[in-house]
Design a protein around this motif. Sequence first.
Motif, PDB file in Angstrom:
ATOM      1  N   LYS A 184     -15.689 -67.823  31.886  1.00  0.00           N
ATOM      2  CA  LYS A 184     -14.659 -66.784  31.926  1.00  0.00           C
ATOM      3  C   LYS A 184     -15.321 -65.402  32.002  1.00  0.00           C
ATOM      4  CE  LYS A 184     -11.296 -69.284  29.028  1.00  0.00           C
ATOM      5  NZ  LYS A 184     -10.539 -69.246  27.768  1.00  0.00           N
ATOM      6  N   ARG A 185     -14.545 -64.441  32.485  1.00  0.00           N
ATOM      7  CA  ARG A 185     -14.918 -63.018  32.443  1.00  0.00           C
ATOM      8  C   ARG A 185     -16.214 -62.706  33.192  1.00  0.00           C
ATOM      9  NH1 ARG A 185     -12.728 -64.552  27.700  1.00  0.00           N
ATOM     10  NH2 ARG A 185     -14.742 -65.148  26.812  1.00  0.00           N
ATOM     11  N   THR A 207     -13.226 -66.558  40.237  1.00  0.00           N
ATOM     12  CA  THR A 207     -12.326 -67.689  40.016  1.00  0.00           C
ATOM     13  C   THR A 207     -12.813 -68.885  40.830  1.00  0.00           C
ATOM     14  OG1 THR A 207     -10.823 -67.279  41.863  1.00  0.00           O
ATOM     15  CG2 THR A 207     -10.398 -66.062  39.817  1.00  0.00           C
ATOM     16  N   LEU A 254     -10.433 -72.094  36.782  1.00  0.00           N
ATOM     17  CA  LEU A 254     -11.849 -72.076  36.438  1.00  0.00           C
ATOM     18  C   LEU A 254     -12.506 -73.458  36.570  1.00  0.00           C
ATOM     19  CD1 LEU A 254     -11.754 -69.723  33.298  1.00  0.00           C
ATOM     20  CD2 LEU A 254     -12.558 -69.142  35.595  1.00  0.00           C
TER      21      LEU A 254
END
Length: 608
Positions: free
Chosen positions: A202-203, A213, A250
């Motif tokens: 993530k991030r 993504t 993800l």
Amino acid sequence: MQLALQYAQLKTSITRVLQIPHTYMDVPVSVEEIAGYLYCTERNVKILIRKMSEMGWIVWTPGRGRGHRSMIRFLVAAEDVLMAEAKIHVEQGNLNHAMSLFQMDGLDGSVMDRFLAWLGSYFGYRGNCDSGNPETLRLPMQIRVLTLDPVDVLFSRDLHFVKQAFDTLLYFNPLCGSLEPGLAHEWECNGDATVWTFYLRKRVRFHHGRELTADDVVFSFNRLRTLGTEDSPNRWLLKSVKDVRAVDRLTVRMELAAPNYMLPHYVSSYQAAIVPADVYSATKVADASMLPVGTGPFRITRHDAGGVTLEAFEEYYKEGAHLDRIELLYVPDNVSDRRWQQLNFQMGKLNHYKQPAPAHWCKKEVMMLGSSTVVFNLRKNGPQQVLEFRQAIQLILNRCGLIKELGLYHARPAADFLPSDSPGKGPEDHQPERARELLRECGYGGEPITMTFTLKNQPQAEWIHARCQEVGIPVILKLYTFEQMTKVPLLLEADVIIGGVVADDDEARCLIEMYKVGNLAVRVCATDEQRRIFDETIAAIENEPDRQVRLQRIRGMQDLVSENYAVLFLLHTTQQLVYSPHLQGITFNTLGWFDFKNIWYHPGPVEE
């Protein structure tokens, strides 16, 4: 720049034409004569005279009355004017233009040495974290970067810069010889390795600000699978993939046509780096001037004819770079080796076997993964099709003699793609009489062969050319640029290709590359039957779940080209790096480069 050049041209022309030892005196001249020296109109001459007077470079006294000529006095040396102009060009990032200023006839020959002395002080570390100025490391480069698009990368230099700007799903750690999480924090496969699933972090942000993504991964892999032609260098990496899709935001799943336990190694290749779909869309792919956008530790903010600039990416998802900026300027091709060695850079890859580094400087050395090679084109008619002819070439290479005569003290004879941990006895390669016998036995009639090479390999090619002549083989030498060396039709025109292979840290994947990349000499020059055997052997390796067995089989593939002398291995090279002890965090990779991200500057005193 134009005014400085015109001043230098005018001063050197008047000195040469009037045959005077110097021009720091009033010299008679007409506006018409100056127009001839500068190849411009008399109207432009009057403008130039006014500008040069305002700069304080000349004193101009117009002639009064008929028959009275004007007088000019030069107040500044042409070399000093050009030096000041050259410094401005360097500070603007254009070393090529700066050095071109000194190509003019009539200049003092020492001006280039003066400029190079200044240039040595310009390169190196600049900045101060306390002052708020960006901490910058400036370095010279002699060989240009051809591409920064991961899917097109073929040469090690391009690959090194792609590594600075991009990331991959997985990372191969050469220290422990295993794969580690990259953009994917976890991965798994089904029982027969035909379905692979990758779970993204993530991030993670791209350089243009958008979050990574699964759609970007799908886009990147499909781009690699479809962009270009069958001969595109890196399409083979995902050749076994039937489908790649985003399971959710993800999660990425790949379905393969056949079991492939090498797939995690393939997606750790930087040629399979992840790019943002919105930037690398089909309409923008053809834009060669586009600056790369990735998730890597550096943003590349400049890539043009003058050099490459990297700036630290502040939102990098791992530990960020210590330095704020890396500036690399291209040194013109016409700079001689002697003058290149004169440059006293704060860091540089120099031949310190010939020119010792300062005693207190640090040194690191690494044996490059790979070797220089002689590859015979078995897809073209000619004497190289005959086994005995290829054996004769092997018997005249005399690798130890090559190393000694060319002063390649950083090299050692090669008998394989990769250097051995414990080098044994070198090949018996200095038997010219036996080579002549083989040529007679196979009926060789003295037909010439064409040998291609790049500027980097020119000394070795010329040395081999001389050895061939000694046994009656005429050789036509043909110099190619690095870009020409990527073109399959041009490669197929040669009978023999002098080149080389530099492998990345992942030995298993890089050895397979030698036989799969569509525009590398080993595959380009192989027969259809050899290519079929390459592909079948690699498919069997990919189907093997045991890592050690896979590696053993991969290493054994060299017999496919060495037993019939289709490829001859020349030299393994050791790369040496020397640098100021103020620079810390220097780690050398097998590409012969150092990791920019870990470099930092130690401000304390060092022992002289």
